[in-house]
Design a protein around this motif. Structure first.
Motif, PDB file in Angstrom:
ATOM      1  N   ASP A 199      21.909 -32.969  -8.390  1.00  8.34           N
ATOM      2  CA  ASP A 199      21.660 -31.535  -7.988  1.00  8.34           C
ATOM      3  C   ASP A 199      20.423 -30.876  -8.955  1.00  8.34           C
ATOM      4  OD1 ASP A 199      22.177 -29.057  -6.306  1.00  8.34           O
ATOM      5  OD2 ASP A 199      22.606 -28.522  -8.384  1.00  8.34           O
ATOM      6  N   SER A 200      20.623 -31.011 -10.096  1.00 10.32           N
ATOM      7  CA  SER A 200      19.595 -30.653 -11.107  1.00 10.32           C
ATOM      8  C   SER A 200      18.291 -31.178 -11.043  1.00 10.32           C
ATOM      9  CB  SER A 200      20.137 -30.939 -12.468  1.00 10.32           C
ATOM     10  OG  SER A 200      21.326 -30.286 -12.791  1.00 10.32           O
ATOM     11  N   HIS A 201      18.210 -32.416 -10.711  1.00 15.10           N
ATOM     12  CA  HIS A 201      17.007 -32.826 -10.531  1.00 15.10           C
ATOM     13  C   HIS A 201      16.469 -32.563  -9.184  1.00 15.10           C
ATOM     14  CE1 HIS A 201      13.694 -36.218 -10.678  1.00 15.10           C
ATOM     15  NE2 HIS A 201      14.023 -36.369  -9.405  1.00 15.10           N
ATOM     16  N   TYR A 202      17.027 -32.336  -8.088  1.00 18.78           N
ATOM     17  CA  TYR A 202      16.659 -31.990  -6.820  1.00 18.78           C
ATOM     18  C   TYR A 202      16.155 -30.466  -6.938  1.00 18.78           C
ATOM     19  CZ  TYR A 202      16.806 -30.849  -1.771  1.00 18.78           C
ATOM     20  OH  TYR A 202      16.656 -30.642  -0.562  1.00 18.78           O
ATOM     21  N   ALA A 203      16.660 -29.668  -7.829  1.00 18.96           N
ATOM     22  CA  ALA A 203      16.579 -28.336  -7.834  1.00 18.96           C
ATOM     23  C   ALA A 203      14.996 -28.163  -8.548  1.00 18.96           C
ATOM     24  CB  ALA A 203      17.549 -27.627  -8.476  1.00 18.96           C
ATOM     25  N   LYS A 204      14.907 -28.888  -9.159  1.00 19.60           N
ATOM     26  CA  LYS A 204      13.566 -28.953 -10.051  1.00 19.60           C
ATOM     27  C   LYS A 204      12.226 -28.983  -8.929  1.00 19.60           C
ATOM     28  CE  LYS A 204      15.016 -30.518 -14.411  1.00 19.60           C
ATOM     29  NZ  LYS A 204      15.066 -31.695 -15.265  1.00 19.60           N
ATOM     30  N   LYS A 205      12.452 -29.585  -7.953  1.00 19.13           N
ATOM     31  CA  LYS A 205      11.423 -29.869  -6.697  1.00 19.13           C
ATOM     32  C   LYS A 205      11.491 -29.371  -5.447  1.00 19.13           C
ATOM     33  CE  LYS A 205      10.434 -34.511  -8.795  1.00 19.13           C
ATOM     34  NZ  LYS A 205      10.328 -35.840  -8.544  1.00 19.13           N
ATOM     35  N   HIS A 206      12.922 -28.842  -5.042  1.00 17.72           N
ATOM     36  CA  HIS A 206      13.180 -28.202  -3.863  1.00 17.72           C
ATOM     37  C   HIS A 206      13.750 -27.000  -4.043  1.00 17.72           C
ATOM     38  CE1 HIS A 206      13.322 -32.714  -3.486  1.00 17.72           C
ATOM     39  NE2 HIS A 206      12.782 -32.498  -2.219  1.00 17.72           N
ATOM     40  N   LYS A 207      13.397 -26.050  -2.929  1.00 21.26           N
ATOM     41  CA  LYS A 207      13.897 -24.561  -3.064  1.00 21.26           C
ATOM     42  C   LYS A 207      15.063 -24.520  -1.612  1.00 21.26           C
ATOM     43  CE  LYS A 207      10.160 -22.165  -4.884  1.00 21.26           C
ATOM     44  NZ  LYS A 207       9.463 -20.924  -4.896  1.00 21.26           N
ATOM     45  N   ALA A 208      14.862 -25.492  -0.940  1.00 22.48           N
ATOM     46  CA  ALA A 208      15.601 -25.648   0.387  1.00 22.48           C
ATOM     47  C   ALA A 208      16.920 -26.849   0.428  1.00 22.48           C
ATOM     48  CB  ALA A 208      15.029 -25.584   1.537  1.00 22.48           C
ATOM     49  N   LEU A 209      17.899 -26.673   0.740  1.00 29.65           N
ATOM     50  CA  LEU A 209      18.890 -27.535   1.084  1.00 29.65           C
ATOM     51  C   LEU A 209      19.726 -27.206   2.528  1.00 29.65           C
ATOM     52  CD1 LEU A 209      20.339 -30.299  -0.144  1.00 29.65           C
ATOM     53  CD2 LEU A 209      21.859 -28.599  -1.117  1.00 29.65           C
ATOM     54  N   ASN A 210      19.192 -27.659   3.619  1.00 29.20           N
ATOM     55  CA  ASN A 210      19.658 -27.256   4.719  1.00 29.20           C
ATOM     56  C   ASN A 210      20.939 -27.793   5.087  1.00 29.20           C
ATOM     57  OD1 ASN A 210      17.338 -25.616   5.218  1.00 29.20           O
ATOM     58  ND2 ASN A 210      16.229 -27.441   5.920  1.00 29.20           N
ATOM     59  N   GLY A 211      21.636 -26.757   5.877  1.00 35.21           N
ATOM     60  CA  GLY A 211      23.182 -27.235   6.496  1.00 35.21           C
ATOM     61  C   GLY A 211      24.260 -26.446   6.177  1.00 35.21           C
ATOM     62  N   ARG A 212      25.464 -26.325   6.940  1.00 35.13           N
ATOM     63  CA  ARG A 212      26.496 -25.672   6.457  1.00 35.13           C
ATOM     64  C   ARG A 212      27.278 -26.437   5.810  1.00 35.13           C
ATOM     65  NH1 ARG A 212      26.704 -20.859   9.221  1.00 35.13           N
ATOM     66  NH2 ARG A 212      29.022 -20.497   8.902  1.00 35.13           N
ATOM     67  N   MET A 213      27.832 -25.932   4.680  1.00 38.24           N
ATOM     68  CA  MET A 213      28.661 -26.832   3.559  1.00 38.24           C
ATOM     69  C   MET A 213      29.951 -26.368   3.183  1.00 38.24           C
ATOM     70  SD  MET A 213      27.341 -28.632   0.169  1.00 38.24           S
ATOM     71  CE  MET A 213      26.067 -29.561   0.822  1.00 38.24           C
ATOM     72  N   PHE A 214      31.005 -26.929   3.143  1.00 43.37           N
ATOM     73  CA  PHE A 214      32.462 -26.504   2.734  1.00 43.37           C
ATOM     74  C   PHE A 214      32.862 -27.337   1.808  1.00 43.37           C
ATOM     75  CE2 PHE A 214      36.985 -26.648   3.279  1.00 43.37           C
ATOM     76  CZ  PHE A 214      37.391 -25.465   3.214  1.00 43.37           C
ATOM     77  N   ILE A 215      33.000 -26.727   0.567  1.00 41.07           N
ATOM     78  CA  ILE A 215      33.640 -27.414  -0.732  1.00 41.07           C
ATOM     79  C   ILE A 215      34.970 -26.879  -1.173  1.00 41.07           C
ATOM     80  CG2 ILE A 215      33.171 -28.473  -3.141  1.00 41.07           C
ATOM     81  CD1 ILE A 215      30.343 -28.001  -2.367  1.00 41.07           C
ATOM     82  N   SER A 216      35.901 -27.784  -1.152  1.00 42.15           N
ATOM     83  CA  SER A 216      37.271 -27.380  -1.419  1.00 42.15           C
ATOM     84  C   SER A 216      38.012 -28.027  -2.507  1.00 42.15           C
ATOM     85  CB  SER A 216      38.125 -27.400  -0.280  1.00 42.15           C
ATOM     86  OG  SER A 216      38.614 -28.506   0.099  1.00 42.15           O
ATOM     87  N   TYR A 217      39.232 -27.590  -3.102  1.00 43.47           N
ATOM     88  CA  TYR A 217      39.804 -28.220  -4.103  1.00 43.47           C
ATOM     89  C   TYR A 217      41.191 -27.659  -4.113  1.00 43.47           C
ATOM     90  CZ  TYR A 217      39.275 -24.583  -7.123  1.00 43.47           C
ATOM     91  OH  TYR A 217      39.109 -22.846  -7.741  1.00 43.47           O
ATOM     92  N   GLY A 218      42.278 -28.336  -4.527  1.00 43.76           N
ATOM     93  CA  GLY A 218      43.532 -28.023  -4.650  1.00 43.76           C
ATOM     94  C   GLY A 218      43.841 -27.218  -6.159  1.00 43.76           C
ATOM     95  N   THR A 219      44.399 -26.410  -6.173  1.00 44.08           N
ATOM     96  CA  THR A 219      44.685 -25.628  -7.785  1.00 44.08           C
ATOM     97  C   THR A 219      45.583 -26.231  -8.719  1.00 44.08           C
ATOM     98  OG1 THR A 219      46.399 -24.078  -6.896  1.00 44.08           O
ATOM     99  CG2 THR A 219      44.132 -23.071  -6.759  1.00 44.08           C
ATOM    100  N   THR A 220      46.412 -27.231  -7.830  1.00 41.01           N
ATOM    101  CA  THR A 220      47.367 -28.203  -8.997  1.00 41.01           C
ATOM    102  C   THR A 220      46.576 -29.209  -9.107  1.00 41.01           C
ATOM    103  OG1 THR A 220      48.706 -28.708  -6.938  1.00 41.01           O
ATOM    104  CG2 THR A 220      49.251 -26.762  -7.875  1.00 41.01           C
ATOM    105  N   GLU A 221      45.596 -29.712  -8.638  1.00 40.21           N
ATOM    106  CA  GLU A 221      45.066 -31.073  -8.978  1.00 40.21           C
ATOM    107  C   GLU A 221      44.810 -31.335 -10.245  1.00 40.21           C
ATOM    108  OE1 GLU A 221      42.209 -32.915  -6.122  1.00 40.21           O
ATOM    109  OE2 GLU A 221      41.972 -30.885  -5.314  1.00 40.21           O
TER     110      GLU A 221
END
Length: 291
Positions: A199-221
């Motif tokens: 992601d860090s490398h990508y961000a240096k060259k791109h301003k866009a990342l298209n799509g609807r994204m859902f990221i989750s985790y469990g608090t007791t993991e």
């Protein structure tokens, strides 16, 4: 003599009862599903597709549907079939085809998914995600779209753990192919958090990342697994990529696989929010018609 025949009678009765039980007991079968074997020229291995059709599929022979490509189908198909039915009844999502990525029943799923779902190699049995994504793009999707009426412009990819990792890396390595991403407890910690570097490398060259994204985790993991997800959520949100509709979510009191139920419900609602059908839920319709 009587005792001998009595024992013979009991034995035969047991055999007969057992045989009847085998004849009359039925297994529970998921309707509207099909398993399609496929050998990939790209990965060089055998795979299976678990296709789940919407209820209107047979009665609308010319209709095309959005497609959910979900990982670990050998584990998660029953859950997703149930989840889909509930969301359709509640009128929360459009009808869509589900295509589960799986392997033959004789395969070692743990080994196979480690090869296909990781994008950097820590040993000889990992790091082939680029080939697996090519397999989806060049062999699976064309098959689904040519023969099973899948839409070409509305594809969603979803997965848990290593499957969640592949889901996220797909946004960077297959830009524009998927319109939605559901990453449940993604293995961000893989290979010293290599995804963060991507992601860090990508961000240096791109301003866009298209799509609807859902990221989750469990608090007791397990904290060593959970905390990198939290950090990545923050990093991604701070990027403010053009075209990215991001929903970060924490599931209180849930662990690594227990998050799947709530995660798929909320993730599917999020990625298809723009296509939520108009009209009341099934409950409202039922209660209204009953009056």
């Amino acid at each position: 003599m009587f005792k001998k025949y009595f024992l013979l009678f009991v034995t035969l009765l047991g055999i007969t009862t057992s045989a009847l039980a085998q004849q009359t007991n039925k297994q529970f079968v998921l309707n509207n599903t099909e398993i399609i074997p496929i050998h990939s020229k790209i990965t060089g291995r055998d795979h299976e597709l678990v296709v789940v059709y919407p209820s209107s599929y047979k009665t609308n022979p010319t209709k095309k549907y959005p497609v959910l490509y979900y990982l670990d189908a050998y584990w998660d198909t029953p859950l997703l079939v149930s989840t889909y039915g509930n969301l359709i009844y509640d009128n929360q999502v459009p009808e869509f085809i589900m295509v589960g990525l799986s392997y033959p029943s004789t395969a070692d799923y743990g080994k196979e998914r480690r090869i296909d779902y990781t994008f950097t190699a820590v040993d000889e049995k990992s790091g082939k995600a680029n080939l697996f994504l090519d397999f989806i793009q060049k062999e699976v999707a064309p098959l689904v779209e040519a023969q099973y009426r899948g839409e070409k412009t509305d594809r969603v990819i979803a997965g848990n753990s290593l499957g969640g990792l592949l889901t996220l890396i797909a946004a960077y390595q297959a830009p524009g192919f998927f319109s939605g991403y559901i990453a449940l407890s993604p293995a961000v910690e893989w290979d010293k958090q290599a995804l963060v570097k991507v992601d860090s490398h990508y961000a240096k060259k791109h301003k866009a990342l298209n799509g609807r994204m859902f990221i989750s985790y469990g608090t007791t993991e397990y904290p060593a697994f959970r905390d990198p997800i939290i950090d990545f959520q923050k990093q991604l949100a701070a990027r403010k990529y053009q075209g990215l509709e991001l929903l970060n979510y924490a599931m209180e009191g849930l662990d690594h696989t227990g998050i799947k139920g709530d995660g798929y419900v909320r993730g599917l609602i999020w990625v298809w929010k723009p296509k939520k059908p108009a009209g009341p839920s099934g409950l409202e319709r039922d209660m209204t018609s009953a009056k």
